[in-house]
Design a protein around this motif. Sequence first.
Motif, PDB file in Angstrom:
ATOM      1  N   LEU A 259     -79.572   6.500  93.247  1.00  0.00           N
ATOM      2  CA  LEU A 259     -80.353   7.082  92.169  1.00  0.00           C
ATOM      3  C   LEU A 259     -81.028   8.374  92.620  1.00  0.00           C
ATOM      4  O   LEU A 259     -81.555   8.463  93.744  1.00  0.00           O
ATOM      5  CB  LEU A 259     -81.421   6.098  91.701  1.00  0.00           C
ATOM      6  N   ALA A 260     -81.023   9.359  91.734  1.00  0.00           N
ATOM      7  CA  ALA A 260     -81.812  10.561  91.958  1.00  0.00           C
ATOM      8  C   ALA A 260     -83.277  10.247  91.650  1.00  0.00           C
ATOM      9  O   ALA A 260     -83.578   9.259  90.973  1.00  0.00           O
ATOM     10  CB  ALA A 260     -81.303  11.682  91.056  1.00  0.00           C
ATOM     11  N   PRO A 261     -84.232  11.062  92.112  1.00  0.00           N
ATOM     12  CA  PRO A 261     -85.638  10.785  91.817  1.00  0.00           C
ATOM     13  C   PRO A 261     -85.976  10.842  90.334  1.00  0.00           C
ATOM     14  O   PRO A 261     -86.889  10.161  89.882  1.00  0.00           O
ATOM     15  CB  PRO A 261     -86.385  11.879  92.589  1.00  0.00           C
ATOM     16  N   LEU A 262     -85.248  11.674  89.570  1.00  0.00           N
ATOM     17  CA  LEU A 262     -85.514  11.767  88.133  1.00  0.00           C
ATOM     18  C   LEU A 262     -84.266  12.197  87.394  1.00  0.00           C
ATOM     19  O   LEU A 262     -83.364  12.827  87.964  1.00  0.00           O
ATOM     20  CB  LEU A 262     -86.659  12.736  87.850  1.00  0.00           C
ATOM     21  N   TYR A 263     -84.239  11.843  86.097  1.00  0.00           N
ATOM     22  CA  TYR A 263     -83.123  12.175  85.220  1.00  0.00           C
ATOM     23  C   TYR A 263     -83.669  12.761  83.925  1.00  0.00           C
ATOM     24  O   TYR A 263     -84.648  12.238  83.357  1.00  0.00           O
ATOM     25  CB  TYR A 263     -82.285  10.937  84.903  1.00  0.00           C
ATOM     26  N   LEU A 264     -83.039  13.824  83.453  1.00  0.00           N
ATOM     27  CA  LEU A 264     -83.330  14.385  82.140  1.00  0.00           C
ATOM     28  C   LEU A 264     -82.105  14.174  81.268  1.00  0.00           C
ATOM     29  O   LEU A 264     -81.011  14.666  81.597  1.00  0.00           O
ATOM     30  CB  LEU A 264     -83.655  15.876  82.240  1.00  0.00           C
ATOM     31  N   VAL A 265     -82.266  13.423  80.179  1.00  0.00           N
ATOM     32  CA  VAL A 265     -81.184  13.192  79.226  1.00  0.00           C
ATOM     33  C   VAL A 265     -81.559  13.903  77.938  1.00  0.00           C
ATOM     34  O   VAL A 265     -82.599  13.617  77.336  1.00  0.00           O
ATOM     35  CB  VAL A 265     -80.975  11.682  78.959  1.00  0.00           C
TER      36      VAL A 265
ATOM     37  N   GLN B   9     -79.615   0.631  85.923  1.00  0.00           N
ATOM     38  CA  GLN B   9     -79.412   0.855  87.360  1.00  0.00           C
ATOM     39  C   GLN B   9     -80.744   0.868  88.092  1.00  0.00           C
ATOM     40  O   GLN B   9     -80.852   0.402  89.232  1.00  0.00           O
ATOM     41  CB  GLN B   9     -78.666   2.167  87.586  1.00  0.00           C
ATOM     42  N   GLY B  10     -81.775   1.372  87.412  1.00  0.00           N
ATOM     43  CA  GLY B  10     -83.112   1.348  88.008  1.00  0.00           C
ATOM     44  C   GLY B  10     -83.586  -0.071  88.260  1.00  0.00           C
ATOM     45  O   GLY B  10     -84.106  -0.383  89.342  1.00  0.00           O
ATOM     46  N   ARG B  11     -83.424  -0.937  87.261  1.00  0.00           N
ATOM     47  CA  ARG B  11     -83.811  -2.344  87.451  1.00  0.00           C
ATOM     48  C   ARG B  11     -83.019  -2.988  88.577  1.00  0.00           C
ATOM     49  O   ARG B  11     -83.562  -3.756  89.374  1.00  0.00           O
ATOM     50  CB  ARG B  11     -83.612  -3.121  86.144  1.00  0.00           C
ATOM     51  N   ALA B  12     -81.727  -2.657  88.630  1.00  0.00           N
ATOM     52  CA  ALA B  12     -80.885  -3.239  89.676  1.00  0.00           C
ATOM     53  C   ALA B  12     -81.323  -2.795  91.068  1.00  0.00           C
ATOM     54  O   ALA B  12     -81.096  -3.510  92.055  1.00  0.00           O
ATOM     55  CB  ALA B  12     -79.423  -2.844  89.441  1.00  0.00           C
TER      56      ALA B  12
ATOM     57  N   PRO C 163     -91.870  14.243  94.411  1.00  0.00           N
ATOM     58  CA  PRO C 163     -91.387  12.990  93.805  1.00  0.00           C
ATOM     59  C   PRO C 163     -91.716  11.794  94.687  1.00  0.00           C
ATOM     60  O   PRO C 163     -91.537  11.844  95.909  1.00  0.00           O
ATOM     61  CB  PRO C 163     -89.873  13.203  93.698  1.00  0.00           C
ATOM     62  N   CYS C 164     -92.218  10.739  94.070  1.00  0.00           N
ATOM     63  CA  CYS C 164     -92.572   9.540  94.826  1.00  0.00           C
ATOM     64  C   CYS C 164     -91.358   8.618  94.919  1.00  0.00           C
ATOM     65  O   CYS C 164     -90.738   8.312  93.896  1.00  0.00           O
ATOM     66  CB  CYS C 164     -93.737   8.822  94.133  1.00  0.00           C
ATOM     67  N   PRO C 165     -90.995   8.151  96.098  1.00  0.00           N
ATOM     68  CA  PRO C 165     -89.815   7.274  96.232  1.00  0.00           C
ATOM     69  C   PRO C 165     -89.970   5.935  95.539  1.00  0.00           C
ATOM     70  O   PRO C 165     -88.979   5.239  95.301  1.00  0.00           O
ATOM     71  CB  PRO C 165     -89.674   7.109  97.745  1.00  0.00           C
ATOM     72  N   ASP C 166     -91.217   5.555  95.210  1.00  0.00           N
ATOM     73  CA  ASP C 166     -91.433   4.282  94.515  1.00  0.00           C
ATOM     74  C   ASP C 166     -91.408   4.444  92.997  1.00  0.00           C
ATOM     75  O   ASP C 166     -91.641   3.465  92.273  1.00  0.00           O
ATOM     76  CB  ASP C 166     -92.769   3.674  94.939  1.00  0.00           C
ATOM     77  N   ASN C 167     -91.152   5.646  92.514  1.00  0.00           N
ATOM     78  CA  ASN C 167     -91.062   5.911  91.084  1.00  0.00           C
ATOM     79  C   ASN C 167     -89.688   6.467  90.731  1.00  0.00           C
ATOM     80  O   ASN C 167     -89.096   7.224  91.514  1.00  0.00           O
ATOM     81  CB  ASN C 167     -92.118   6.922  90.625  1.00  0.00           C
ATOM     82  N   LEU C 168     -89.227   6.120  89.555  1.00  0.00           N
ATOM     83  CA  LEU C 168     -88.033   6.724  88.983  1.00  0.00           C
ATOM     84  C   LEU C 168     -88.443   7.300  87.636  1.00  0.00           C
ATOM     85  O   LEU C 168     -88.930   6.562  86.764  1.00  0.00           O
ATOM     86  CB  LEU C 168     -86.929   5.672  88.799  1.00  0.00           C
ATOM     87  N   LEU C 169     -88.286   8.595  87.468  1.00  0.00           N
ATOM     88  CA  LEU C 169     -88.684   9.260  86.229  1.00  0.00           C
ATOM     89  C   LEU C 169     -87.453   9.492  85.359  1.00  0.00           C
ATOM     90  O   LEU C 169     -86.496  10.147  85.787  1.00  0.00           O
ATOM     91  CB  LEU C 169     -89.372  10.587  86.517  1.00  0.00           C
ATOM     92  N   LEU C 170     -87.499   8.950  84.140  1.00  0.00           N
ATOM     93  CA  LEU C 170     -86.446   9.173  83.154  1.00  0.00           C
ATOM     94  C   LEU C 170     -87.051   9.953  81.992  1.00  0.00           C
ATOM     95  O   LEU C 170     -87.972   9.473  81.327  1.00  0.00           O
ATOM     96  CB  LEU C 170     -85.877   7.833  82.656  1.00  0.00           C
TER      97      LEU C 170
END
Length: 343
Positions: free
Chosen positions: A16-22, A40-43, A103-110
């Motif tokens: 996973l990348a640190p963040l995704y822009l859709v 994928q984040g939950r997984a 970017p924090c490794p414990d966060n995933l920004l969508l």
Amino acid sequence: MRLRFNQLAAQLPRGLAPLYLVCGDEPYQLGEAARLVREQGRAQGFQEREVLDADAGFDWGALEAAASALSLFATRKLIDLRILTPRLGKAGGDAIRAYCARPCPDNLLLIVAPELDRKELETQWAKAVDATGAIIQVWPLKGRELTHWIGERLGALGLQPGPGVTELLAERSEGNLLAAAQEVEKLHLLREPGPLALEDLLGNLADSARFDLFALTDAALAADRVRTQRVLRVLQAEGTASALILWALAREIRMLAEAAAARARRAPIAPVLAVHRVPRMRQDAVERALRRLAPDLLQDLLGQCARADLAIKGLDPRDPWHQLATIADALAAGASGIPLSSH
């Protein structure tokens, strides 16, 4: 990095990348892309989810607060930021750039932005997202892209589309990817994995009508003008797409025109019937129809089909349903220009 929608599913499991822009104006792909990132984040352990709705009055300090707050229930958190405006403005752009810088490794920004102005993708904050994470821009699929996408969906479900199957599905659902996905899912439910022929597809597409498209072409082939018009009226009343009816008529006329041309050259018509996958049970009816259908008439009807196609697409002012009725009647009567009221 920039990703196409059809690349996302293969890329996510690699890391996973640190963040995704859709972003983009195709609702189905937009929703699917966001779903794939969340799953994928939950997984990968991002079990907690915090949703931020960024409207015109949004306090962008909430993004920094969400990023720095410790999770109460899990060690990793998904921040689901929904942009509800075409542009972020200076405060929004600065907040995204600040996040990208640390970017924090414990966060995933969508970030999901369905109404985002395309010019925003040229701004500094978008370039920061591109350098730190991934941008998935979606837009309506057309032509070969749509046909290829449908073929991939069918294949993933164990269905092997034969000639013309993906093209018909694409024609019927162009401009509405959700409708295409629903048709694929319906076929998956109705059929066992394996080959999927055009004949199978036509029956499923018209299964809600009392008459299917084969009934229309069979009636015309049998020179039954009354039944031909009755079937056409029922198909229209049942909501069958005019483009689908035109496709069935044009397909039949094209096959007959090629067979008539072969006969005029004193060549066998069996190869033509084989190419067009005419079932053995229909071949006698085709033979009888060729005795009354002149090659010139069939070529004229192909031209009428082209004009009907323009009418269906709104490029010709004539009523497409009247044109379809005229074409079907001429095919049944064996002559063009005969008033429909004569039968």
